[in-house]
Design a protein around this motif. Structure first.
Motif, short mmCIF file in Angstrom:
data_model
loop_
_atom_site.label_atom_id
_atom_site.label_comp_id
_atom_site.label_asym_id
_atom_site.label_seq_id
_atom_site.Cartn_x
_atom_site.Cartn_y
_atom_site.Cartn_z
N GLY B 50 -3.51 4.66 8.90
CA GLY B 50 -3.85 4.63 7.48
C GLY B 50 -2.60 4.58 6.63
O GLY B 50 -2.53 3.88 5.62
N LEU B 51 -1.59 5.33 7.06
CA LEU B 51 -0.33 5.40 6.34
C LEU B 51 0.33 4.02 6.26
O LEU B 51 0.78 3.59 5.19
CB LEU B 51 0.59 6.35 7.09
CG LEU B 51 1.51 7.22 6.26
CD1 LEU B 51 1.24 8.67 6.59
CD2 LEU B 51 2.93 6.88 6.57
N ILE B 52 0.37 3.33 7.41
CA ILE B 52 1.01 2.01 7.44
C ILE B 52 0.27 1.04 6.54
O ILE B 52 0.86 0.36 5.69
CB ILE B 52 1.07 1.48 8.89
CG1 ILE B 52 1.97 2.37 9.74
CG2 ILE B 52 1.56 0.04 8.92
CD1 ILE B 52 1.88 2.08 11.21
N VAL B 53 -1.06 0.99 6.72
CA VAL B 53 -1.84 0.07 5.89
C VAL B 53 -1.71 0.45 4.42
O VAL B 53 -1.58 -0.42 3.55
CB VAL B 53 -3.32 0.08 6.33
CG1 VAL B 53 -4.15 -0.81 5.42
CG2 VAL B 53 -3.45 -0.39 7.76
N GLY B 54 -1.70 1.76 4.15
CA GLY B 54 -1.55 2.22 2.77
C GLY B 54 -0.24 1.74 2.18
O GLY B 54 -0.18 1.29 1.04
N LEU B 60 1.76 -4.56 -1.84
CA LEU B 60 1.14 -5.83 -2.21
C LEU B 60 0.30 -5.75 -3.46
O LEU B 60 0.35 -6.60 -4.33
CB LEU B 60 0.29 -6.35 -1.05
CG LEU B 60 1.06 -6.76 0.21
CD1 LEU B 60 0.10 -7.27 1.26
CD2 LEU B 60 2.08 -7.84 -0.13
N TRP B 61 -0.54 -4.72 -3.52
CA TRP B 61 -1.42 -4.59 -4.67
C TRP B 61 -1.11 -3.31 -5.41
O TRP B 61 -0.36 -2.47 -4.93
CB TRP B 61 -2.88 -4.57 -4.23
CG TRP B 61 -3.36 -5.87 -3.74
CD1 TRP B 61 -3.73 -6.96 -4.46
CD2 TRP B 61 -3.55 -6.23 -2.36
NE1 TRP B 61 -4.12 -7.97 -3.64
CE2 TRP B 61 -4.02 -7.56 -2.35
CE3 TRP B 61 -3.36 -5.57 -1.16
CZ2 TRP B 61 -4.31 -8.23 -1.17
CZ3 TRP B 61 -3.65 -6.23 0.01
CH2 TRP B 61 -4.11 -7.55 -0.01
#
Lengths: 505, 505
Positions: B50-54, B60-61
């Motif tokens: 979750g941390l990486i994707v976060g 990006l956004w």
């Protein structure tokens, strides 16, 4: 003071759950009462349930409940398609592929064209004037045959496997063909029939071919992904059922999002992944996948039928008696004629012929069901102003076929003495004989320099065993090993039974 | 021309599915790499994912993803609670009920009060000034102990059953207690601490008792409904898994909608329905229920942990270093002290004492997890202005306990040489001995005129066998019949194995 406890929106899931509860209890009670369950197909009960609730809601509220296309295409259709693909008997399917494709593709197109033709021929009698493209679209969606009622009868009285696989395979691919054609035609209907030029039809055909091929290819890719995921997740078996149920659904969504046929993708995925996942999953996980898939798809179907019953009391109904009459008649007759003609063609090439009684049952088994209703609800009212009338007509067709044909097919099968078959497990000797028969045929073909179906099947099986299985499966087993396993299991079981007998247990 | 194919909203389910796909693949790869899986608990991996994707999404956004309370309470919590209730070993649970209630109810209240006290004592050091009621609320939610990491270690190294059942039972009821208390307190926090009078506390206590009792009663009603539905649906086994998974969920929703404790309802339902549904379902349906429930709940937990990781990079974080430091320390120490004191009380009454090593492991196993995070996200920002700071602190507590305690508990258990137990199936002789021991104790109690736990257990078992089982089960079996069945199955299996040995298979 404590009203603050009610801090979130519990009403929506509660309403849906109450619905589901009602459906489950109705089905349980229906099967408890032996009289009802013997006469009517289950779909009839569900329609009546929806009808009653619809009537009550109609009196109490002024709201109109209908099946939203998103609900149908994104959540209800995929499990039904996956279930159909997964439980199709692979071997029988590929052996009779030619015949099945003939019924499913040529037969469906034949049905669409003839039904559209009949409806168009009687056009002056209707209150509505419909452009031909709209009639064609309607004929397409009304050609989706629902096999559930027929197959449940077949399973109960064990008809011969040829009839079973033909009806099963046909209905499976027939759904796919109608859905894909439906999308092509509905975008043509949006252009409007006066703006259509010949090129559009050519485009539609190319599009149909591309969309189908694309869907099948995406399905095949996801077969590999699913197989790899199950192969690698041996240490986390708890994830495996999710992988097997969810990855095919993902193939459906991805297909749809790139404008390919999701239904063909998920059917392909279900059909092809079966041998690989059965090798990779432990027994419990496999049972869970199969059982839950059956539960899920039967539930989705039930929901669609209840919606159908509900909508019978909708206020948007617009009746056109002549149109409905012509449609019902056309649906039934075109089906019979199509089956007769196609069987005649198929029998010309087949060694094992399809009998007359089988043809009658196939024709009679052409009930319309959930897919028709889902598709007609998806029509765009702006493009097709007659949508309400078409919905009403579809409901009539489904109700007539489900109640009339659905209740009479079981007595008819008994009356016509359709060839039945005991659901025997093949003995080891039979298996060996079949296999060596196939091998011998391949040998004969090799000697006379012919490359028939036996040659290709053998080649494919070799390729599968040498390259595909070792890549995708955890413990690939050859035909010989499987046979030996079966043999030792059988003899151990036999000994155990004899022992129990001797002890008088 | 064919863009019209894209006729419905495929993006939302596709996005969610992509997420789920990522989670599944990450978990599979995590378990493939033996090194990682041996050191870290799975929750650690999911938080990192979750941390990486976060982090990526953050770059990006500018959007902020967070766990919506509705998602948590309506969809993610119920499967976790049902799973815990269903897989709790009934017998061991009821035998040690007193000890478990002591840990779960008294222990949780002790934890809440001491943690709140410690945090309140250091109040001058914080940047934020918090009213006591807010601190109490925060202490409540941070007291929810997550047993997943500990139980997975326990299962791997087979600790003794007493320790296992105490930790399992405690964490199960502890969740229920914290959730119910949380709701009472959060409505008090909305009133505002300056408006609170003593009566409100009395009301809160009465409310707590009512909400708990109501939840348990609703759960019991649904046990009966589920049992009846499975008993009657013998002819439609395909519906049974749905009944067993869905009816408890319905009990949760109904409880919530009438302001009772849904979590206690679903836990009661899962715990009590087990013996009845195992008698009513066929083997395959039962396997499906168990396996799918495990899959579902592990999936829900994974989703919560990923959300937790995601939110670590949220822009709403507000740090209060001292507050976080005090909270982490208080959480760990109060847990240890609570376990020590309560074990001392429990051991006074117990025949089989809880050892010192067991206490250390119980204290050390107090990881915080999904429930804490779900509850803190549910806080109302209007009532509690410090919400962001509390969320950040909760994330810190969870990350610290999961990464530090979670990775060190396995070596610690090995180091402390906690008494382990082979997961032996009881032999028939052992079963007979246990049963006759229980009966004898009941006899002794009857003679000396005492009505101890053995007397009541026997009475309850008689009542269950004479009245409840015949009503709710299809084929009720007495203790004796079960024993005979087991015996003949065992001897047949033994003979078969001997036979196979002789044939050298």
């Amino acid at each position: 003071m404590f009203s603050a406890l009610q801090w979130h929106d519990v009403n929506t899931p509660l309403l849906i759950s109450a619905w589901l509860f009602l459906i489950i209890m109705a089905r349980i009670l229906f099967h408890r009462s032996n009289v009802l369950a013997k006469i009517f197909p289950e779909s009839a009960l569900l329609i009546v349930l929806g009808l009653i609730v619809g009537l009550i809601l109609d009196k109490l509220w002024v709201m109109d409940i209908y099946l939203h296309p998103d609900l149908f295409f994104l959540y209800l259709l995929p499990p039904i398609a996956l279930d159909a693909g997964y439980f199709l008997p692979n071997n029988a399917f590929f052996t009779n592929l030619g015949t099945i494709l003939l019924y499913a593709v040529v037969g469906t197109v034949f049905n669409i064209i003839t039904i559209a033709g009949v409806i168009y021929a009687f056009a002056p009698l209707y209150e509505w004037s419909l452009p031909f493209i709209d009639i064609l679209l309607f004929a397409t969606l009304i050609s989706a045959v629902d096999p559930v009622a027929v197959l449940s009868v077949f399973e109960e009285i064990h008809v011969n496997q040829l009839l079973y696989i033909c009806v099963f395979g046909e209905s499976l691919l027939n759904d796919a063909v109608t859905v894909v054609l439906y999308h092509s035609l509905s975008s043509m209907a949006k252009i409007g029939s006066e703006n259509l030029i010949r090129e559009d039809f050519v485009h539609a055909f190319i599009n149909f071919a591309m969309v189908s091929t694309g869907g099948i290819l995406i399905g095949l890719v996801w077969v590999c992904v699913t197989a790899f995921a199950t192969k690698w997740s041996y240490d986390v078996p708890i994830l495996q059922p999710l992988v097997c149920l969810f990855f095919p659904y993902l193939s459906y969504l991805i297909s749809e999002s790139v404008h390919m046929s999701g239904i063909l993708a998920i059917v392909t995925c279900g059909l092809m992944m079966k041998p690989y996942i059965s090798g990779n999953l432990n027994e419990k996980a496999l049972t869970t996948v199969k059982y839950f898939l059956k539960t899920l798809s039967s539930c989705c179907e039930a929901i669609i039928f209840v919606f159908l019953g509900l909508s019978t009391f909708s206020k948007n109904h617009t009746w056109d008696l002549m149109f409905a009459l012509v449609t019902v008649t056309a649906c039934i007759f075109c089906r019979f004629i199509g089956v007769m003609i196609l069987t005649w063609i198929a029998n010309g090439k087949r060694v094992q012929k399809i009998g007359l009684m089988d043809q009658v049952i196939m024709g009679y088994g052409g009930l319309r069901g959930a897919i028709c209703y889902g598709l007609v609800m998806t029509l765009d009212r702006d493009a097709i102003p007659a949508k309400d009338m078409l919905v009403s007509t579809t409901v009539v067709v489904i109700v007539v076929t489900v109640f009339f044909q659905g209740t009479t097919i079981k007595p008819l099968v008994r009356l016509l003495k359709v060839k039945t078959q005991e659901p025997l497990q093949k003995t080891v000797t039979q298996q060996v004989l079949t296999h060596s028969g196939d091998d011998m045929m391949a040998g004969v073909e090799a000697i006379i320099g012919m490359r028939g179906s036996n040659y290709w099947r053998r080649r494919l099986s070799e390729f599968n065993h040498n390259y595909v299985q070792p890549t995708l499966m955890r413990t690939p087993t050859s035909r010989g090993e499987k046979l030996m396993e079966k043999y030792s299991a059988l003899s151990a079981e036999e000994q155990r039974l004899r022992l129990l007998e001797r002890f008088g247990v």
